[in-house]
Design a protein around this motif. Structure first.
Motif, PDB file in Angstrom:
ATOM      1  N   VAL A 123       0.839  -1.205   0.000  1.00 24.47           N
ATOM      2  CA  VAL A 123       0.000   0.000   0.000  1.00 24.47           C
ATOM      3  C   VAL A 123       0.872   1.254   0.000  1.00 24.47           C
ATOM      4  CG1 VAL A 123      -1.688   1.329   1.340  1.00 24.47           C
ATOM      5  CG2 VAL A 123      -1.963  -1.140   1.087  1.00 24.47           C
ATOM      6  N   LEU A 124       1.968   1.221   0.750  1.00 28.16           N
ATOM      7  CA  LEU A 124       2.893   2.361   0.779  1.00 28.16           C
ATOM      8  C   LEU A 124       3.527   2.585  -0.587  1.00 28.16           C
ATOM      9  CD1 LEU A 124       4.491   4.552   2.215  1.00 28.16           C
ATOM     10  CD2 LEU A 124       6.093   2.800   2.978  1.00 28.16           C
ATOM     11  N   GLU A 125       3.914   1.526  -1.271  1.00 21.78           N
ATOM     12  CA  GLU A 125       4.536   1.656  -2.581  1.00 21.78           C
ATOM     13  C   GLU A 125       3.563   2.253  -3.598  1.00 21.78           C
ATOM     14  OE1 GLU A 125       6.014  -2.231  -3.400  1.00 21.78           O
ATOM     15  OE2 GLU A 125       7.726  -2.039  -2.042  1.00 21.78           O
ATOM     16  N   ILE A 126       2.295   1.846  -3.521  1.00 23.05           N
ATOM     17  CA  ILE A 126       1.278   2.442  -4.405  1.00 23.05           C
ATOM     18  C   ILE A 126       1.149   3.933  -4.125  1.00 23.05           C
ATOM     19  CG2 ILE A 126      -1.185   2.462  -4.973  1.00 23.05           C
ATOM     20  CD1 ILE A 126      -1.211  -0.551  -4.315  1.00 23.05           C
ATOM     21  N   ALA A 127       1.170   4.307  -2.846  1.00 26.28           N
ATOM     22  CA  ALA A 127       1.067   5.718  -2.474  1.00 26.28           C
ATOM     23  C   ALA A 127       2.235   6.517  -3.032  1.00 26.28           C
ATOM     24  CB  ALA A 127       1.014   5.857  -0.954  1.00 26.28           C
ATOM     25  N   ILE A 128       3.429   5.950  -3.003  1.00 26.19           N
ATOM     26  CA  ILE A 128       4.605   6.663  -3.503  1.00 26.19           C
ATOM     27  C   ILE A 128       4.502   6.881  -5.011  1.00 26.19           C
ATOM     28  CG2 ILE A 128       7.105   6.497  -3.832  1.00 26.19           C
ATOM     29  CD1 ILE A 128       7.139   4.930  -1.140  1.00 26.19           C
TER      30      ILE A 128
ATOM     31  N   ILE B 134      16.706   9.343   8.746  1.00 25.06           N
ATOM     32  CA  ILE B 134      16.716  10.695   9.304  1.00 25.06           C
ATOM     33  C   ILE B 134      17.354  11.673   8.323  1.00 25.06           C
ATOM     34  CG2 ILE B 134      17.700  12.127  11.142  1.00 25.06           C
ATOM     35  CD1 ILE B 134      17.396   9.713  13.000  1.00 25.06           C
ATOM     36  N   ALA B 135      18.435  11.245   7.668  1.00 21.98           N
ATOM     37  CA  ALA B 135      19.121  12.111   6.713  1.00 21.98           C
ATOM     38  C   ALA B 135      18.197  12.504   5.559  1.00 21.98           C
ATOM     39  CB  ALA B 135      20.365  11.410   6.179  1.00 21.98           C
ATOM     40  N   CYS B 136      17.467  11.528   5.029  1.00 22.34           N
ATOM     41  CA  CYS B 136      16.556  11.820   3.913  1.00 22.34           C
ATOM     42  C   CYS B 136      15.351  12.614   4.385  1.00 22.34           C
ATOM     43  CB  CYS B 136      16.114  10.520   3.249  1.00 22.34           C
ATOM     44  SG  CYS B 136      17.457   9.661   2.395  1.00 22.34           S
ATOM     45  N   GLY B 137      14.856  12.330   5.594  1.00 22.96           N
ATOM     46  CA  GLY B 137      13.736  13.098   6.128  1.00 22.96           C
ATOM     47  C   GLY B 137      14.092  14.556   6.297  1.00 22.96           C
ATOM     48  N   ASN B 138      15.256  14.842   6.874  1.00 25.09           N
ATOM     49  CA  ASN B 138      15.689  16.226   7.070  1.00 25.09           C
ATOM     50  C   ASN B 138      16.018  16.907   5.754  1.00 25.09           C
ATOM     51  OD1 ASN B 138      15.424  16.060   9.812  1.00 25.09           O
ATOM     52  ND2 ASN B 138      17.489  16.769  10.274  1.00 25.09           N
ATOM     53  N   GLY B 139      16.684  16.187   4.858  1.00 26.02           N
ATOM     54  CA  GLY B 139      17.183  16.813   3.649  1.00 26.02           C
ATOM     55  C   GLY B 139      16.147  17.006   2.567  1.00 26.02           C
ATOM     56  N   ILE B 140      15.093  16.159   2.553  1.00 23.05           N
ATOM     57  CA  ILE B 140      14.160  16.212   1.415  1.00 23.05           C
ATOM     58  C   ILE B 140      12.777  16.687   1.851  1.00 23.05           C
ATOM     59  CG2 ILE B 140      13.214  14.918  -0.533  1.00 23.05           C
ATOM     60  CD1 ILE B 140      15.544  12.958  -0.205  1.00 23.05           C
ATOM     61  N   CYS B 141      11.983  15.809   2.405  1.00 25.15           N
ATOM     62  CA  CYS B 141      10.602  16.226   2.700  1.00 25.15           C
ATOM     63  C   CYS B 141      10.022  15.496   3.899  1.00 25.15           C
ATOM     64  CB  CYS B 141       9.699  16.039   1.478  1.00 25.15           C
ATOM     65  SG  CYS B 141       9.762  14.407   0.722  1.00 25.15           S
ATOM     66  N   GLY B 142      10.820  15.375   4.956  1.00 22.46           N
ATOM     67  CA  GLY B 142      10.299  14.866   6.206  1.00 22.46           C
ATOM     68  C   GLY B 142       9.700  13.479   6.127  1.00 22.46           C
ATOM     69  N   ASN B 143       8.477  13.337   6.649  1.00 25.98           N
ATOM     70  CA  ASN B 143       7.831  12.033   6.776  1.00 25.98           C
ATOM     71  C   ASN B 143       7.682  11.311   5.441  1.00 25.98           C
ATOM     72  OD1 ASN B 143       7.534  12.700   9.477  1.00 25.98           O
ATOM     73  ND2 ASN B 143       5.491  13.539   9.176  1.00 25.98           N
ATOM     74  N   SER B 144       7.339  12.055   4.389  1.00 27.31           N
ATOM     75  CA  SER B 144       7.137  11.429   3.083  1.00 27.31           C
ATOM     76  C   SER B 144       8.430  10.804   2.574  1.00 27.31           C
ATOM     77  CB  SER B 144       6.623  12.458   2.070  1.00 27.31           C
ATOM     78  OG  SER B 144       5.379  12.977   2.475  1.00 27.31           O
ATOM     79  N   ALA B 145       9.556  11.484   2.779  1.00 28.33           N
ATOM     80  CA  ALA B 145      10.840  10.948   2.338  1.00 28.33           C
ATOM     81  C   ALA B 145      11.206   9.709   3.142  1.00 28.33           C
ATOM     82  CB  ALA B 145      11.926  12.009   2.467  1.00 28.33           C
ATOM     83  N   ILE B 146      10.972   9.758   4.451  1.00 23.79           N
ATOM     84  CA  ILE B 146      11.262   8.599   5.293  1.00 23.79           C
ATOM     85  C   ILE B 146      10.429   7.405   4.844  1.00 23.79           C
ATOM     86  CG2 ILE B 146      11.069   7.662   7.630  1.00 23.79           C
ATOM     87  CD1 ILE B 146      11.696  10.491   8.665  1.00 23.79           C
ATOM     88  N   ALA B 147       9.145   7.646   4.589  1.00 20.53           N
ATOM     89  CA  ALA B 147       8.261   6.569   4.148  1.00 20.53           C
ATOM     90  C   ALA B 147       8.682   6.005   2.798  1.00 20.53           C
ATOM     91  CB  ALA B 147       6.820   7.078   4.079  1.00 20.53           C
ATOM     92  N   ALA B 148       9.157   6.880   1.897  1.00 13.99           N
ATOM     93  CA  ALA B 148       9.549   6.432   0.559  1.00 13.99           C
ATOM     94  C   ALA B 148      10.866   5.673   0.576  1.00 13.99           C
ATOM     95  CB  ALA B 148       9.655   7.634  -0.382  1.00 13.99           C
ATOM     96  N   VAL B 149      11.805   6.121   1.406  1.00 16.60           N
ATOM     97  CA  VAL B 149      13.137   5.512   1.434  1.00 16.60           C
ATOM     98  C   VAL B 149      13.130   4.182   2.183  1.00 16.60           C
ATOM     99  CG1 VAL B 149      15.469   5.811   2.400  1.00 16.60           C
ATOM    100  CG2 VAL B 149      14.374   7.680   1.156  1.00 16.60           C
ATOM    101  N   ALA B 150      12.244   4.049   3.185  1.00 16.16           N
ATOM    102  CA  ALA B 150      12.251   2.867   4.045  1.00 16.16           C
ATOM    103  C   ALA B 150      12.226   1.540   3.279  1.00 16.16           C
ATOM    104  CB  ALA B 150      11.089   2.942   5.040  1.00 16.16           C
ATOM    105  N   PRO B 151      11.290   1.344   2.328  1.00 18.51           N
ATOM    106  CA  PRO B 151      11.305   0.054   1.626  1.00 18.51           C
ATOM    107  C   PRO B 151      12.507  -0.127   0.714  1.00 18.51           C
ATOM    108  CG  PRO B 151       9.633   1.508   0.701  1.00 18.51           C
ATOM    109  CD  PRO B 151      10.139   2.176   1.936  1.00 18.51           C
ATOM    110  N   VAL B 152      13.072   0.968   0.241  1.00 17.60           N
ATOM    111  CA  VAL B 152      14.233   0.884  -0.652  1.00 17.60           C
ATOM    112  C   VAL B 152      15.437   0.309   0.076  1.00 17.60           C
ATOM    113  CG1 VAL B 152      15.861   2.223  -2.049  1.00 17.60           C
ATOM    114  CG2 VAL B 152      13.431   2.793  -2.088  1.00 17.60           C
ATOM    115  N   ILE B 153      15.645   0.755   1.324  1.00 17.54           N
ATOM    116  CA  ILE B 153      16.804   0.292   2.098  1.00 17.54           C
ATOM    117  C   ILE B 153      16.430  -0.831   3.069  1.00 17.54           C
ATOM    118  CG2 ILE B 153      17.936   2.527   1.900  1.00 17.54           C
ATOM    119  CD1 ILE B 153      17.126   3.115   4.777  1.00 17.54           C
TER     120      ILE B 153
END
Length: 359
Positions: free
Chosen positions: A85-90, A141-160
């Protein structure tokens, strides 16, 4: 018969798959709905949503998980909600940005914003590692701070392949600090006597979510809001390239801090195939391209954006339902230190950019 054997298990028995996923998906959606109601209650009581439904979904899910452990019948649906569901949202999120945004910013500022993000992400990661955070949590945390907070964290999480505890802790602490930034940034702008244009740039560079950018920039007027939103959208566009890069590097990340829940998790984990980025990241980039070329009807943009928000809240609720509150609490001081110093780094680089462009 031969054709049936060649079909994936989920397609051969769709009803059985639905029955397997339904309890966990419904539970995740229910927690997400409570989070949305909580956000509306905040707006009624305080005039603003200080904690977004996305954050509330994680908190509510974690509280429920602490008070009551969902049975085995919920597991498959919760995992499905937290991942698929998260991947569809991204993918749907990609339709909210377009390459035309880059042209509106101008080359000098565009290069500056890209450079700030390119410096903040590895800088924040190194800070997290220096404080002893696991590699994946430091990257979140690095991607959340550098890009767009919660959305970046949610998007990066499945990738890593980040653990749900790491995701929840990163979002929780980043969200709290994000509110503090919105409240404190106008005082910094006033103390430095910044003109609206430059204050808008600083807002777009340092505040996490677009609605928060609007709130932070509002005290300086319409010009600050417009440029702040524009700069913020450029940061959002960096999500695609960075997630692609991280997908290439993910195999080399240390395994520390990751939990193996049971043997089936290992057996069913797909093998990484070379340097192929995840399909949902390619879908995200494809959506940006379609939006840029006008291939997505204007009437479809609002429903797609709404669907992305709904799916993300459900996914965050599912993540919360898988959280071990003790692990989040144990990471607290280190995460707070990392998030705070990462934000300081972001503000310093933002002010440096303003000096370079004549601020």
């Amino acid at each position: 018969m031969a054709l049936e054997l060649c079909m994936p298990q989920a397609l051969r028995h769709p009803n059985a798959q639905i029955r397997k996923l339904a309890p966990g998906v419904v539970l995740s959606a229910g927690v997400g709905a409570l989070a949305v109601l909580g956000g509306r209650a905040e707006h009624v009581l305080f005039g603003a949503e200080w904690l977004e439904p996305l954050v509330l979904a994680i908190l509510f899910g974690a509280v429920l998980r602490t008070l009551w452990a969902p049975g085995a019948q919920f597991s498959a649906g919760i995992r499905f909600s937290a991942k698929t569901v998260l991947e569809i949202a991204i993918v749907l999120l990609g339709a909210s940005v377009s390459a035309q945004t880059l042209l509106a910013v101008g080359p000098e500022l565009l290069i500056g914003v890209v450079a700030v993000v390119a410096l903040v992400v590895p800088g924040s990661y190194l800070l997290g590692r220096a404080f002893g955070l696991p590699a994946r949590m430091a990257l979140l945390i690095a991607c959340g701070n550098g890009i767009c907070g919660n959305s970046a964290i949610a998007a990066v999480a499945p990738v890593i392949e980040a653990d749900s505890d790491d995701v929840s802790a990163s979002i929780a602490f980043t969200a709290v600090l994000g509110v503090a930034v919105v409240l404190g940034l106008p005082f910094l702008g006033a103390a430095l006597h910044m003109p609206a244009f430059h204050y808008g740039i600083l807002s777009g560079l340092t505040v996490y979510a677009v609605p928060q950018v609007l709130a932070a920039a509002a005290p300086m007027g319409t010009a600050a809001i417009q440029i702040g939103t524009l700069v913020k959208l450029v940061r959002v566009l960096m999500l695609g390239p960075i997630t692609v890069v991280l997908s290439l590097l993910a195999a080399g990340l240390p395994a520390e801090g990751r939990r193996v829940r049971d043997a089936s998790d290992v057996e069913q984990a797909p093998a990484r195939k070379g340097f192929m980025p995840p399909l949902f990241i390619l879908g995200f980039l494809a959506m940006i391209a379609l939006r840029s070329f006008g291939a997505i009807p204007q009437v479809a943009l609002a429903p797609m954006d709404h669907a992305a928000s709904v799916f993300t809240v459900i996914a965050m609720a599912a993540l919360g339902l898988g959280v071990d509150a003790r692990a989040v609490a144990a990471a607290g001081p280190r995460v707070i230190a990392t998030v705070t110093l990462s934000l300081v780094l972001l503000v310093v680089l933002g002010l440096g950019l303003l000096l370079l462009i004549g601020g």
